[in-house]
Design a protein around this motif. Structure first.
Motif, PDB file in Angstrom:
ATOM      1  N   LEU A  63       0.871  -1.182  -0.071  1.00  0.00           N
ATOM      2  CA  LEU A  63      -0.022  -0.016   0.002  1.00  0.00           C
ATOM      3  C   LEU A  63       0.889   1.290   0.062  1.00  0.00           C
ATOM      4  N   ARG A  64       2.051   1.302   0.893  1.00  0.00           N
ATOM      5  CA  ARG A  64       2.730   2.209   0.780  1.00  0.00           C
ATOM      6  C   ARG A  64       3.550   2.735  -0.430  1.00  0.00           C
ATOM      7  N   ARG A  65       3.893   1.583  -1.183  1.00  0.00           N
ATOM      8  CA  ARG A  65       4.458   1.724  -2.369  1.00  0.00           C
ATOM      9  C   ARG A  65       3.578   2.063  -3.709  1.00  0.00           C
ATOM     10  N   HIS A  66       2.372   1.424  -3.556  1.00  0.00           N
ATOM     11  CA  HIS A  66       1.359   1.477  -4.750  1.00  0.00           C
ATOM     12  C   HIS A  66       0.864   2.951  -4.485  1.00  0.00           C
ATOM     13  N   TYR A  67       0.229   3.429  -3.470  1.00  0.00           N
ATOM     14  CA  TYR A  67      -0.358   4.587  -3.283  1.00  0.00           C
ATOM     15  C   TYR A  67       0.499   5.808  -2.644  1.00  0.00           C
ATOM     16  N   ASN A  68       1.748   5.658  -2.684  1.00  0.00           N
ATOM     17  CA  ASN A  68       2.883   6.439  -1.945  1.00  0.00           C
ATOM     18  C   ASN A  68       2.244   7.287  -0.848  1.00  0.00           C
ATOM     19  N   LEU A  69       2.014   6.564   0.090  1.00  0.00           N
ATOM     20  CA  LEU A  69       1.518   6.967   1.279  1.00  0.00           C
ATOM     21  C   LEU A  69       2.627   7.294   2.269  1.00  0.00           C
ATOM     22  N   PRO A  70       2.371   8.608   2.885  1.00  0.00           N
ATOM     23  CA  PRO A  70       3.336   8.965   3.702  1.00  0.00           C
ATOM     24  C   PRO A  70       3.155   8.263   5.257  1.00  0.00           C
ATOM     25  N   GLN A  71       2.138   7.774   5.626  1.00  0.00           N
ATOM     26  CA  GLN A  71       1.713   7.126   6.674  1.00  0.00           C
ATOM     27  C   GLN A  71       0.482   6.449   6.692  1.00  0.00           C
ATOM     28  N   LEU A  72       0.212   5.383   7.503  1.00  0.00           N
ATOM     29  CA  LEU A  72      -0.987   4.499   7.364  1.00  0.00           C
ATOM     30  C   LEU A  72      -1.683   4.283   8.487  1.00  0.00           C
ATOM     31  N   PRO A  73      -2.931   4.744   8.656  1.00  0.00           N
ATOM     32  CA  PRO A  73      -3.627   4.616   9.836  1.00  0.00           C
ATOM     33  C   PRO A  73      -4.184   3.160  10.292  1.00  0.00           C
ATOM     34  N   VAL A  74      -4.289   2.750  11.224  1.00  0.00           N
ATOM     35  CA  VAL A  74      -4.434   1.463  11.744  1.00  0.00           C
ATOM     36  C   VAL A  74      -5.958   1.531  12.634  1.00  0.00           C
ATOM     37  N   VAL A  75      -6.997   0.711  12.195  1.00  0.00           N
ATOM     38  CA  VAL A  75      -8.365   0.611  12.762  1.00  0.00           C
ATOM     39  C   VAL A  75      -8.785  -0.667  13.265  1.00  0.00           C
ATOM     40  N   GLN A  76      -9.640  -0.563  14.210  1.00  0.00           N
ATOM     41  CA  GLN A  76     -10.218  -1.784  14.751  1.00  0.00           C
ATOM     42  C   GLN A  76     -11.761  -1.384  14.768  1.00  0.00           C
ATOM     43  N   ASP A  77     -12.614  -2.276  14.091  1.00  0.00           N
ATOM     44  CA  ASP A  77     -13.782  -2.013  14.085  1.00  0.00           C
ATOM     45  C   ASP A  77     -14.107  -0.566  13.798  1.00  0.00           C
ATOM     46  N   GLY A  78     -13.276  -0.122  12.848  1.00  0.00           N
ATOM     47  CA  GLY A  78     -13.644   1.413  12.332  1.00  0.00           C
ATOM     48  C   GLY A  78     -13.018   2.399  13.148  1.00  0.00           C
ATOM     49  N   LYS A  79     -12.521   1.917  14.483  1.00  0.00           N
ATOM     50  CA  LYS A  79     -12.069   3.031  15.235  1.00  0.00           C
ATOM     51  C   LYS A  79     -10.522   3.121  15.235  1.00  0.00           C
ATOM     52  N   LEU A  80      -9.807   4.275  15.069  1.00  0.00           N
ATOM     53  CA  LEU A  80      -8.331   4.495  14.949  1.00  0.00           C
ATOM     54  C   LEU A  80      -7.885   4.127  16.208  1.00  0.00           C
ATOM     55  N   ILE A  81      -6.786   3.377  16.222  1.00  0.00           N
ATOM     56  CA  ILE A  81      -6.182   2.886  17.146  1.00  0.00           C
ATOM     57  C   ILE A  81      -4.441   3.040  17.236  1.00  0.00           C
ATOM     58  N   GLY A  82      -4.037   3.237  15.912  1.00  0.00           N
ATOM     59  CA  GLY A  82      -2.690   3.493  15.766  1.00  0.00           C
ATOM     60  C   GLY A  82      -2.332   3.989  14.515  1.00  0.00           C
ATOM     61  N   VAL A  83      -0.905   4.276  14.233  1.00  0.00           N
ATOM     62  CA  VAL A  83      -0.641   4.863  13.093  1.00  0.00           C
ATOM     63  C   VAL A  83       0.638   4.357  12.759  1.00  0.00           C
ATOM     64  N   ILE A  84       0.927   4.021  11.406  1.00  0.00           N
ATOM     65  CA  ILE A  84       2.290   3.547  11.047  1.00  0.00           C
ATOM     66  C   ILE A  84       3.056   4.635  10.299  1.00  0.00           C
ATOM     67  N   PRO A  85       3.744   5.300  11.029  1.00  0.00           N
ATOM     68  CA  PRO A  85       4.765   6.667  10.310  1.00  0.00           C
ATOM     69  C   PRO A  85       5.336   6.114   9.139  1.00  0.00           C
ATOM     70  N   ALA A  86       5.952   7.086   8.349  1.00  0.00           N
ATOM     71  CA  ALA A  86       6.597   6.872   7.146  1.00  0.00           C
ATOM     72  C   ALA A  86       7.761   6.056   7.374  1.00  0.00           C
ATOM     73  N   GLU A  87       8.549   6.463   8.249  1.00  0.00           N
ATOM     74  CA  GLU A  87       9.854   5.628   8.476  1.00  0.00           C
ATOM     75  C   GLU A  87       9.691   4.136   8.964  1.00  0.00           C
ATOM     76  N   LEU A  88       8.554   3.705   9.385  1.00  0.00           N
ATOM     77  CA  LEU A  88       8.480   2.397   9.907  1.00  0.00           C
ATOM     78  C   LEU A  88       7.584   1.523   8.636  1.00  0.00           C
ATOM     79  N   LEU A  89       6.799   2.561   7.744  1.00  0.00           N
ATOM     80  CA  LEU A  89       6.391   2.134   6.378  1.00  0.00           C
ATOM     81  C   LEU A  89       7.446   1.636   5.630  1.00  0.00           C
TER      82      LEU A  89
END
Length: 462
Positions: A235-261
């Protein structure tokens, strides 16, 4: 890097070349060998954290331990947090979980937790288990290593959809040094459900009393906690995402920052490359027994396949006895086929990893590689035939060699493309098993073609 807080009084770091880093590492090792650990630290303390980490990781174990003892704990953890995740993981593995636990016990718990989140989850768990006091939000370390939950951070900028821009800016300021990791502030609705995101540039240009809902944009992609890290990397490579939100049942519980991606992308690409060579999970300066455990099983399997090639040669023992010079050209035919197959295999496996084969028909791909094999085979066949004529002055041998080379190059191109496609179809990772299968095919069929044609045309050769 001496500092009251982490960066107070910190000078602009010096950026150096790899060669210079190697020279400094040798100087550091010499100083430590003379018992001058403090002078060794003074030599590297003004370097960029990435270079300090590289030098530390490359030192012999005793020298590394001696240098770590004179680095202030807060500074050492800060260095780890400033490094890219791949290098931070390498350094932490060299330090060892017990030594790293001792360092983390001497710093602020939140700083210790943030340091652990920079490391692979397996390493972070080992270190956390050795700590006397549990860290805040340590439950995030319970997520599997190779999932979005294992990559995400739990401290991130977030604002309510009904708030104003000033609240979004406050959420960034509250993160202090961590705010530089994020390019967006995330927007949530009722019960923490992810509603959108705010670009920090838009925030900087907007009036503080502007409603967040008026300037927020839609989130391009989000993942669940159990999403594989490979998919996060895609997803990071294909959509050139700077960061990626992580959800559980629609709720935001975390974020994967650019350097970890980016770290996930590098890790995924490295694993694919190493799997093709059957050395996945190994590093060049890792433990010897780990390398044996990784390589020996595949070397043993490969030994078994070489007996198939040997069996092909044994079938034509009488032909070789009549014309011994045929044996001299056996590695020529098999070797060129192996190289051609490996070239195609590497290209196909890499294309699969990058998702470049979506919508491409398998038969079309096989036809393309067979055509390339034909064209390569024509050129190489003519070349090897000319060499045989010049060297052995034998037109019959030249004809046999040229024909066998042509056939084996076609087989190499077809098998190099077909094997990974077939393995993916049956649910086997193409990067793991393709190389051995391809080289076995090119060796066996190369010998079969060469010696079979030679047997049929033995009267022209002798």
């Amino acid at each position: 890097m001496c500092m009251a807080t982490e960066t107070q009084g910190y000078e602009q770091p010096q950026v150096i070349s790899r060669d210079r880093a190697g020279e400094i590492a040798q100087e550091v090792q010499d100083l430590i060998g003379r018992g001058q650990e403090n002078h060794a630290w003074e030599l590297v303390r003004h370097l960029h954290p990435a270079d300090v980490g590289t030098i530390l990781a490359g030192l012999p174990r005793t020298s590394r331990q001696a240098l770590v003892t004179v680095i202030p704990p807060a500074t050492f953890t800060w260095i780890l947090r400033q490094m890219n995740p791949v290098d931070a993981a390498r350094l932490s593995a060299r330090i060892g979980s017990n030594a790293l636990s001792f360092v983390l016990e001497q710093v602020n718990p939140w700083e210790a937790m943030e340091t652990l989140l920079r490391l692979p989850t397996r390493q972070a768990r080992q270190v956390a288990e050795n700590l006397e006091e549990p860290l805040p939000s340590a439950e995030v370390l319970e997520y599997p290593v190779d999932t979005a939950g294992g990559l995400m951070v739990i401290q991130f900028p977030v604002v309510d959809v009904h708030a104003q821009v000033r609240s979004a800016l406050d959420s960034l300021r509250a993160l202090e040094e961590l705010r530089y990791r994020f390019s967006h502030v995330f927007v949530t609705g009722e019960d923490g459900v992810l509603a959108g995101q705010l670009n920090v540039v838009d925030l900087a240009l907007a009036r503080e009393d502007t409603q967040v809902a008026d300037i927020m944009s839609a989130v391009q992609a989000s993942v669940a906690v159990d999403t594989p890290s490979e998919e996060c990397a895609r997803l990071r490579r294909h959509y050139n995402l700077p960061q990626l939100p992580v959800v559980q049942d629609g709720k935001l519980i975390g974020v994967i920052p650019a350097e970890l991606l980016l770290g996930a992308v590098v890790e995924n690409d490295t694993r694919q490359m190493l799997q093709v060579a059957s050395v996945a999970g190994e590093s060049a300066d890792g433990p010897v027994f780990g390398s044996i455990r990784t390589r020996l099983p595949w070397l043993t399997v490969n030994l078994g396949t070489t007996f198939l090639a040997a069996a092909m040669i044994a079938l034509f023992e009488s032909t070789l006895a009549e014309m011994v010079v045929l044996a001299a050209f056996l590695p020529v035919v098999a070797g060129q086929g192996g190289i051609g197959g490996t070239q195609t295999l590497t290209l196909i496996v890499r294309a699969m990893a990058l998702g470049q084969l979506v919508g491409i028909n398998a038969w079309r791909l096989l036809t393309r590689e067979a055509l390339l094999g034909l064209l390569h085979g024509i050129w190489l066949g003519v070349l090897v035939a000319a060499i045989a004529i010049i060297w052995q002055k034998n037109i019959g041998l030249a004809l046999v060699l040229g024909t066998a080379m042509l056939g084996n190059m076609i087989i190499a191109g077809t098998v190099g493309a077909g094997v990974p496609l077939f393995l993916r179809r049956v649910g086997v990772d193409p990067a793991v098993a393709s190389a051995i299968v391809v080289t076995t095919f090119t060796d066996v069929f190369g010998f079969l073609l060469y010696l079979g044609i030679a047997s049929a045309m033995i009267s022209l050769i002798v």
